[in-house]
Design a protein around this motif. Structure first.
Motif, PDB file in Angstrom:
ATOM      1  N   LEU B 314       0.842  -1.199   0.000  1.00 35.99           N
ATOM      2  CA  LEU B 314       0.000   0.000   0.000  1.00 35.99           C
ATOM      3  C   LEU B 314       0.880   1.253   0.000  1.00 35.99           C
ATOM      4  N   MET B 317       2.164   1.911  -3.351  1.00 35.64           N
ATOM      5  CA  MET B 317       1.106   2.392  -4.236  1.00 35.64           C
ATOM      6  C   MET B 317       0.782   3.858  -3.923  1.00 35.64           C
ATOM      7  N   PHE B 321       1.467   7.098  -6.572  1.00 40.91           N
ATOM      8  CA  PHE B 321       0.493   8.128  -6.942  1.00 40.91           C
ATOM      9  C   PHE B 321       1.027   9.524  -6.622  1.00 40.91           C
ATOM     10  N   THR B 322       1.571   9.709  -5.430  1.00 35.37           N
ATOM     11  CA  THR B 322       1.887  11.079  -5.004  1.00 35.37           C
ATOM     12  C   THR B 322       3.070  11.668  -5.769  1.00 35.37           C
ATOM     13  N   THR B 535      -5.352  16.364 -10.581  1.00 29.29           N
ATOM     14  CA  THR B 535      -4.411  15.332 -11.032  1.00 29.29           C
ATOM     15  C   THR B 535      -5.107  14.274 -11.884  1.00 29.29           C
ATOM     16  N   LYS B 536      -5.829  14.727 -12.891  1.00 32.50           N
ATOM     17  CA  LYS B 536      -6.573  13.789 -13.755  1.00 32.50           C
ATOM     18  C   LYS B 536      -5.633  12.819 -14.468  1.00 32.50           C
ATOM     19  N   MET B 539      -4.373  10.178 -12.214  1.00 28.45           N
ATOM     20  CA  MET B 539      -5.465   9.255 -11.895  1.00 28.45           C
ATOM     21  C   MET B 539      -5.591   8.203 -13.001  1.00 28.45           C
ATOM     22  N   THR B 542      -2.500   5.805 -12.918  1.00 31.62           N
ATOM     23  CA  THR B 542      -2.501   4.839 -11.823  1.00 31.62           C
ATOM     24  C   THR B 542      -3.600   3.799 -12.014  1.00 31.62           C
ATOM     25  N   LEU B 543      -4.715   4.187 -12.630  1.00 30.75           N
ATOM     26  CA  LEU B 543      -5.760   3.184 -12.869  1.00 30.75           C
ATOM     27  C   LEU B 543      -5.319   2.183 -13.942  1.00 30.75           C
ATOM     28  N   PHE B 545      -2.253   1.313 -14.319  1.00 30.39           N
ATOM     29  CA  PHE B 545      -1.340   0.479 -13.532  1.00 30.39           C
ATOM     30  C   PHE B 545      -2.115  -0.594 -12.767  1.00 30.39           C
ATOM     31  N   LEU B 546      -3.184  -0.187 -12.109  1.00 27.09           N
ATOM     32  CA  LEU B 546      -3.960  -1.135 -11.307  1.00 27.09           C
ATOM     33  C   LEU B 546      -4.560  -2.224 -12.191  1.00 27.09           C
ATOM     34  N   PHE B 549      -1.913  -4.689 -13.021  1.00 24.28           N
ATOM     35  CA  PHE B 549      -1.654  -5.460 -11.806  1.00 24.28           C
ATOM     36  C   PHE B 549      -2.687  -6.591 -11.670  1.00 24.28           C
ATOM     37  N   VAL B 550      -3.971  -6.240 -11.788  1.00 25.53           N
ATOM     38  CA  VAL B 550      -5.048  -7.216 -11.596  1.00 25.53           C
ATOM     39  C   VAL B 550      -4.937  -8.333 -12.631  1.00 25.53           C
TER      40      VAL B 550
END
Lengths: 182, 567
Positions: B314, B317, B321-322, B535-536, B539, B542-543, B545-546, B549-550
């Motif tokens: 976490l 992650m 993002f930051t 921060t569109k 966003m 990172t999505l 990226f997710l 990952f999945v």
């Protein structure tokens, strides 16, 4: 500013996009941590780490006894002088089998029946070895002093090769063994 | 020493004001940053030469080294890269992080000398005994494999030397506070370095616990430690030391994005909490290496693998993002606002410090992070343990992530601390890209060959007679990637060393600009400080990226479900 001390109050809770991402990340971490216990109940491939301490000499004696009682033939590794000949041993369905990793062979070769479940006792006599069953690519650690029990059910027929995948000296890359499934 | 102030602004304190940033630089810290960074780069070169030889050997068609030298060089490569290069460079980062940002003078020169001398002597001892052929045991030296006692003694000296350097860091933090060198809270870069230092202490204590009895055993003084106990404690050293790298690397991300773009953490509290999560939950990561071991039970494996609900994952992650979010906000504040990704195209991609940082974030996150969490899943480890998938993972974390971030840092450290402008600046602009490409190819080669069952740390794959042309092809990709990464590493070392001798001196003037985006007319810094929906682009990234990952995670569960049932 990242390089100078902060003098204004800086403690704020997450907001906006950051909060959304944090929510996604926490949810995903939660899913991942639930997957492992879930697979223990519903999945069929788990490493339980079942093991018993054993002196290498005792493990060798048990293996020799197992070989003498259940030997069905001899396997000669083609073109691999280091390995020479190993006995082929067929454990009773549902029974125990013993497998030794030592510099530089897996001993003995096993003959198993498709769909039967066996308790494979895996250990090493000298250094640590890596049990890597190919081409399935299933991997377990063999450690001297530990009788590592794998409760294994072969579901496909054919000739499988055990490769050593823990470094064990100069002959490491030629260290192989066999499992035949009928 | 206690009579003089450790506030750099106090009269008579040996230091200077930087001509580029206006910040105070402590002369003592500067000297040891130089010494440690240069030593680190020398060990990087040694490890890199070893890497080239290894890549050209595992590339089965070339198969360069003889078998004994393959294992010898593999041991040498692991220690020089993963321990010596990284630790020396990290001590340099610690000395920087506790002085300049806090306006403080280094606690003690003598302690810094002691730390440096112990580390250097230890590293040379270990390298000597490996090359002499008396320690062909791999970096992990799993018992009952046994090396010459000098091997263990050298590692112990490096660990003790590092601990002493870390002590100097803590002591500097203390005297900086005591002498009121700064007011307020320490900046995020120092905070991240503090997290790295705390984890380093825990890590190195594990190292002491495992290496000292192994050393006494190798001398014949004590009995052999249990091999499973050894594995458990050794990985308390081996895995946690990588979390020191992660902390140091993330601090460097914050540092460089700030220096190049003026970006700041979008939320200090969240970023700092993420570092705290590393400290609290990374300690359990030793379990990753014992997932298919005997004698440690399933419950223990699961608990330790998920680090109590993956709280350290976490944390990564959060930083993932930051860091880009901070960049996006900084760029939008400068006026680069078109569309979702207008700020991305306006970034200074020719600035090697920036491109190195950006590649480090992407390679670490997309490749290293996703593979690491997946391979470290308890059951999935069955189809990955000790295959080439494992080095395929850690070469994109430690090399594509940490080493590349540290290289990027050097593009500012050398002008600002050694005060010389880089030679051959055009070549420098290409270097991070070539390195990123090489390491990515190398890691793909390793990972795919590993998926086909090719084992790590193996001299030859033809003797087993089970690997087909596809495995050979991926080993070729590994080899080509290794050659490219080595070329880039060589360019980096030549640039750094060449600059130290021939770079133009810049005392008293700003360093030559690598390229930073200008603020457009009519914009104000800090204008988006309170806009939480600015921060569109981040966003979306990172999505994506997710989603990757999945997909990768569940594809691996599917692959696992296809092998024989086992308990």
């Amino acid at each position: 500013m990242s390089l100078r001390p902060l003098t204004a109050p800086w403690f704020h809770g997450p907001a906006g996009h950051e909060k959304i991402w944090l929510g996604c990340a926490i949810l995903w971490c939660f899913v991942m941590s639930l997957m492992m216990p879930y697979w223990h109940f519903r999945g069929k491939q788990n490493s339980t780490g079942e093991a018993y301490t054993v002196k290498p000499a005792d493990f060798l004696a048990r293996t020799e006894k197992f070989v003498a009682a259940n030997r069905v033939g001899t396997y000669k590794h083609p073109g691999n002088a280091l390995l020479g000949e190993v006995p082929v041993v067929e454990p009773p369905p549902g029974g125990d089998a013993y497998l030794i990793g030592r510099m530089w062979q897996w001993y003995p070769a096993l003959r198993l029946r498709q769909g039967e479940t066996y308790r494979i006792h895996l250990s090493a006599l000298d250094l640590q070895h890596g049990f890597s069953l190919q081409p399935l690519n299933m991997n377990f650690q063999a450690v001297p002093g530990y009788d590592h029990v794998l409760t294994l059910t072969p579901t496909s027929k054919g000739e499988f090769t055990i490769v050593c995948n823990e470094f064990c000296g100069i002959g490491h890359s030629s260290m192989t063994g066999k499992i035949f499934v009928e | 020493m206690s009579t003089t102030s450790h506030n750099l602004a106090a009269p008579g304190t040996p230091g200077r004001v930087c001509g580029t940033t206006g910040l105070h630089v402590c002369f003592d810290a500067q000297r040891f940053i130089k010494l440690n960074a240069v030593s680190g780069i020398v060990f990087l070169l040694l490890g890199g030469i070893a890497a080239l030889l290894l890549a050209l050997t595992r590339w089965q068609t070339v198969h360069l080294l003889p078998v004994d030298w393959f294992y010898r060089i593999l041991t040498f490569h692991g220690l020089n890269m993963l321990i010596f290069w990284i630790l020396f460079f990290e001590v340099a980062i610690l000395y920087f992080a506790c002085t300049t940002p806090l306006n403080a003078r280094l606690y003690s020169k003598k302690v810094a000398w002691l730390s440096f001398a112990l580390m250097l002597v230890g590293a040379l001892m270990t390298d000597y005994i490996i090359l002499k052929g008396q320690a062909d045991v791999m970096m992990t030296s799993y018992l009952p494999l046994l090396a010459h006692p000098v091997f263990y003694l050298g590692i112990i000296l490096v660990a003790v030397g590092t601990l002493i350097g870390v002590f100097n860091f803590f002591a500097t933090l203390y005297v900086a506070k005591r002498d009121k060198a700064y007011t307020g809270s320490m900046p995020i870069v120092t905070f991240g370095a503090l997290a790295a230092a705390i984890i380093a202490v825990v890590t190195l204590l594990h190292g002491a616990v495992v290496m000292i009895p192994t050393f006494t055993y190798s001398m014949g003084w004590t009995a052999e430690p249990d091999p499973i106990w050894y594995r458990l404690i050794w990985w308390g050293l081996g895995h946690q030391s990588q979390q020191v790298n992660v902390c140091a690397m993330v601090s460097v991300w914050y540092l460089l994005t700030h220096i190049v773009l003026g970006s700041r953490p979008i939320n200090e509290a969240v970023c700092r909490s993420a570092f705290v999560l590393y400290i609290l939950f990374i300690n359990l990561a030793s379990a990753h290496h014992l997932l298919v071991d005997p004698a440690v039970g399933a419950t223990w494996k699961i608990w330790n693998t998920s680090y109590a609900m993956y709280l350290a994952v976490l944390a990564s992650m959060v930083h993932g993002f930051t860091v880009p979010a901070g960049v996006e906000v900084a760029m939008r504040e400068k006026g680069y606002t078109s569309g979702i990704f207008g700020w991305v195209t306006a970034l200074p991609w020719k600035n090697p410090a920036f491109s190195g940082t950006a590649l480090s974030v992407v390679i670490f996150g997309f490749l290293g992070g996703i593979t690491g969490v997946t391979l470290g899943t308890q059951q999935i480890n069955i189809i990955a343990h000790n295959t080439l998938r494992i080095p395929g993972h850690f070469h994109v974390t430690v090399v594509g992530g940490t080493t590349l971030a540290f290289m990027a840092l050097a593009y500012y450290v050398i002008p600002l601390i050694f005060q010389r402008d880089f030679i051959w600046r055009g070549l420098a602009r290409v270097q991070p890209w070539l390195f990123g490409l090489g390491i990515t190819l190398l890691a793909f080669g390793m990972s795919f060959a590993g998926s086909m069952g090719v084992s790590r740390r193996s001299y030859d794959i033809d003797a087993q007679g089970v690997y087909g042309p596809a495995a050979h092809l991926w080993l070729g990709v590994l080899g080509i990637g290794g050659v490219l990464a080595f070329l880039s590493l060589l360019i980096f070392v030549v640039l750094c060393v060449g600059t130290l001798f021939f770079g133009q001196k810049i005392e008293g003037r700003p360093m030559a600009d690598w390229g930073t985006p200008r603020a457009l007319a009519g914009t104000t810094p800090g204008s988006l400080a309170h806009d939480h929906y600015a921060t569109k682009g981040t966003m979306v990234l990172t999505l994506v990226f997710l989603a990757c990952f999945v997909v990768y995670y569940f594809a691996n569960w599917k692959a696992l479900a296809d092998v024989w049932p086992v308990r």
